[in-house]
Design a protein around this motif. Sequence first.
Motif, mmCIF file in Angstrom:
data_model
loop_
_atom_site.group_PDB
_atom_site.id
_atom_site.type_symbol
_atom_site.label_atom_id
_atom_site.label_comp_id
_atom_site.label_asym_id
_atom_site.label_seq_id
_atom_site.Cartn_x
_atom_site.Cartn_y
_atom_site.Cartn_z
ATOM 1 N N ILE A 1 51.962 21.174 23.760
ATOM 2 C CA ILE A 1 51.215 20.331 22.818
ATOM 3 C C ILE A 1 51.874 20.367 21.443
ATOM 4 N N SER A 2 52.102 21.559 20.923
ATOM 5 C CA SER A 2 52.677 21.687 19.581
ATOM 6 C C SER A 2 54.100 21.149 19.501
ATOM 7 N N VAL A 3 54.811 21.108 20.642
ATOM 8 C CA VAL A 3 56.193 20.633 20.622
ATOM 9 C C VAL A 3 56.271 19.150 20.266
ATOM 10 N N TRP A 4 55.134 18.457 20.338
ATOM 11 C CA TRP A 4 55.145 17.033 20.009
ATOM 12 C C TRP A 4 55.117 16.761 18.507
ATOM 13 N N ARG A 5 55.403 17.786 17.732
ATOM 14 C CA ARG A 5 55.761 17.537 16.332
ATOM 15 C C ARG A 5 56.999 16.644 16.284
ATOM 16 N N ILE A 6 57.730 16.624 17.387
ATOM 17 C CA ILE A 6 58.907 15.765 17.487
ATOM 18 C C ILE A 6 58.534 14.295 17.441
ATOM 19 N N LEU A 7 57.324 13.955 17.906
ATOM 20 C CA LEU A 7 56.870 12.569 17.961
ATOM 21 C C LEU A 7 55.342 12.560 17.971
ATOM 22 N N PRO A 8 54.705 12.634 16.806
ATOM 23 C CA PRO A 8 53.245 12.784 16.732
ATOM 24 C C PRO A 8 52.472 11.687 17.472
ATOM 25 N N LEU A 9 53.042 10.497 17.545
ATOM 26 C CA LEU A 9 52.342 9.397 18.205
ATOM 27 C C LEU A 9 52.027 9.718 19.667
ATOM 28 N N LEU A 10 52.866 10.513 20.309
ATOM 29 C CA LEU A 10 52.695 10.815 21.729
ATOM 30 C C LEU A 10 52.248 12.258 21.980
ATOM 31 N N GLN A 11 51.628 12.870 20.969
ATOM 32 C CA GLN A 11 51.168 14.244 21.180
ATOM 33 C C GLN A 11 50.106 14.313 22.277
ATOM 34 N N GLY A 12 49.425 13.219 22.526
ATOM 35 C CA GLY A 12 48.436 13.185 23.604
ATOM 36 C C GLY A 12 49.051 13.436 24.967
#
Length: 661
Positions: free
Chosen positions: A125-136
């Motif tokens: 979950i936290s790794v989606w700092r790479i692309l916040p739009l797709l953190q879901g």
Amino acid sequence: MGLLELLWHLSLRDWAEKSGKALQDGVSALAPRSQTKEFTLSTEKIADNDEENTERGNWSSKTDYLLSMVGYAVGLGNVWRFPYLTYQNGGGAFLIPYTIMLALAGLPLFFMECSLGQFASLGPISVWRILPLLQGVGFTMVLISTFVTIYYNVIIGYSLYYLFASFRSVLPWAECDPEWADELCSKTAIVLSCNVTENDGTIIRANYSWVQSQNLTCLNNTAEFANTQVPSEQYWNKKALQRSSGLDETGEIVWYLALCLLLSWLIVGAALFKGIKSSGKVVYFTAIFPYVILIVLLVRGATLEGASEGIEYYIGRQSNFTKLMEAEVWKDAATQIFFSLSVAWGGLVALSSYNKFHNNCYSDAIFVCVTNCLTSVFAGFAIFSILGHMAFKAGKKVSEVVDSGFDLAFVAYPEALSKLPVAPLWSFLFFFMLLLLGLDSQFATVETVTTTIHDLYPRLMKKMRIPMTMGLCFLLFLLGLVCVTQAGIYWVNLVDHFCAGWGILFAAVLEIVGICWIYGGNRFIQDIEMMIGKKSCLFWLWWRACWFVITPCLLLAILGWSLATFTPPSYGSIKYPNWGSAIGWCMIIFCLIWIPIVAVYKIIKAKGNLWQRIVICCKPTDTWGPALASHRGERYSHMVDPAKDKDIEIPTVDAYVNKSE
């Protein structure tokens, strides 16, 4: 109250000082004089002296990581699904599309996820700092993994039950026991009628009892058999599961399955009570010993009559290369590779996040993927050699006894083992192997959930690792009790049908498109080179082709095929009620709905007009990059350290005493 409170604080401080001094003296006496060790009341030691990330911790050794990854990838499907798919799709010919799909779909995704987790030292979950739009997408992965871990441990519980049942001089499913068997139970096929030739040459249809009384012989391929069931099938349905008539007949909790489920969760909790520090040692046994058992089973199977016939059906001269012209074969190969490697479940990111920054994740990915595929092929020899013997003893074709899934693991193979000399020994080894294969995958799946909690609340997990892990295991045990009722197998099949299917494919498509097309594939390659060193353009040519075009197209094709051929859930001939299917759809929708919800939340939280907000959410956050400043270099010199003061603080005795002074 003021005086009492003061006395309490003073006594508490005195106790803490004395206890701390006593423990420090004891530690100092055992340690070398030149070393000083900090005393802490925390529930675990987070980092060793040689670790890079002292806050999060790293694997104790490279071997711990590789065995954990192999254990996660190699699971029950390698034993009970791949051999059947190989037989069904042309035998040895199936290895061609299987290998191609490994190179085009499995390995690229596997390498991507390992690199992603290792680079940022963050969970799914936290790794989606790479692309916040797709953190879901990260939420979807963790939720699906949570649903799967509930029923996966139930299957481990089945293996435990059969393991304990093997401690008998005669296996309980070797005979039709009146306690659970009915009139349909039979060890041999019962002939009802057949064609015979009378003395005058006339061919007639006659009852088999009359044929025997007249000492006549049935003509080949004319016998009509009764609809009987072998003892192992009735034992599975009537004794082990106490299976009800359908999902709408819940029945009662099968107490011995509930105890086996509890035991399996206790094993998982004990292995994970210190996270990767404890599970990394357990896998030395759970990941390696199944190979020892497979070798033993193969050697034993190869010495049995009829074993060669089973191998021929699996991968020998029976191979049918014309099957390669069928699209279904390629779909099966791609699907098996995708699910066998456990990509897009979040586990690969979670496990890789504990690697040291400069670990060679490229060679690791190749090693684990190749090991996984070779294990699948090798397991097929062990399975089909014994099934060939079973067919030989029953006078049937191998195609009449082969099966997959639950029917292979708990009906066909146990039936074959019951016919061997010293049957309890072989039964014990087989179910012990299933137990270990299941536990390895379960360790990593639960670790995915705990890693997610650790990323969100690091101080909470640092101080409360043991109670949090045990509490999570107990909660998942309670949720799994519905799967050990008399309708439990229907619930297991329902969750598997909806959650372990196209939902994961959808998450994988968004993952690879988001990283390669929005974040930037070339940019991601530069991130990888920061870890493994600069590589030539020729080296990256294959990976660029797969990440940008080939793998997304293959995943979209598999996803489209899965949706187009999706059928309502069923267990054998038993159809599910409409409300059962509705629950299944609710589960997968609940997992997927977080993708748009989180995207909308991120857009609302951003600043500017709508387009500016979307653009902001498509860019990495200021906290994206390597976890340690020493690894950031010029590319990530602007990176902001994640705020740690927003985390949940758990007060310790020492903190409480100091505060009172």
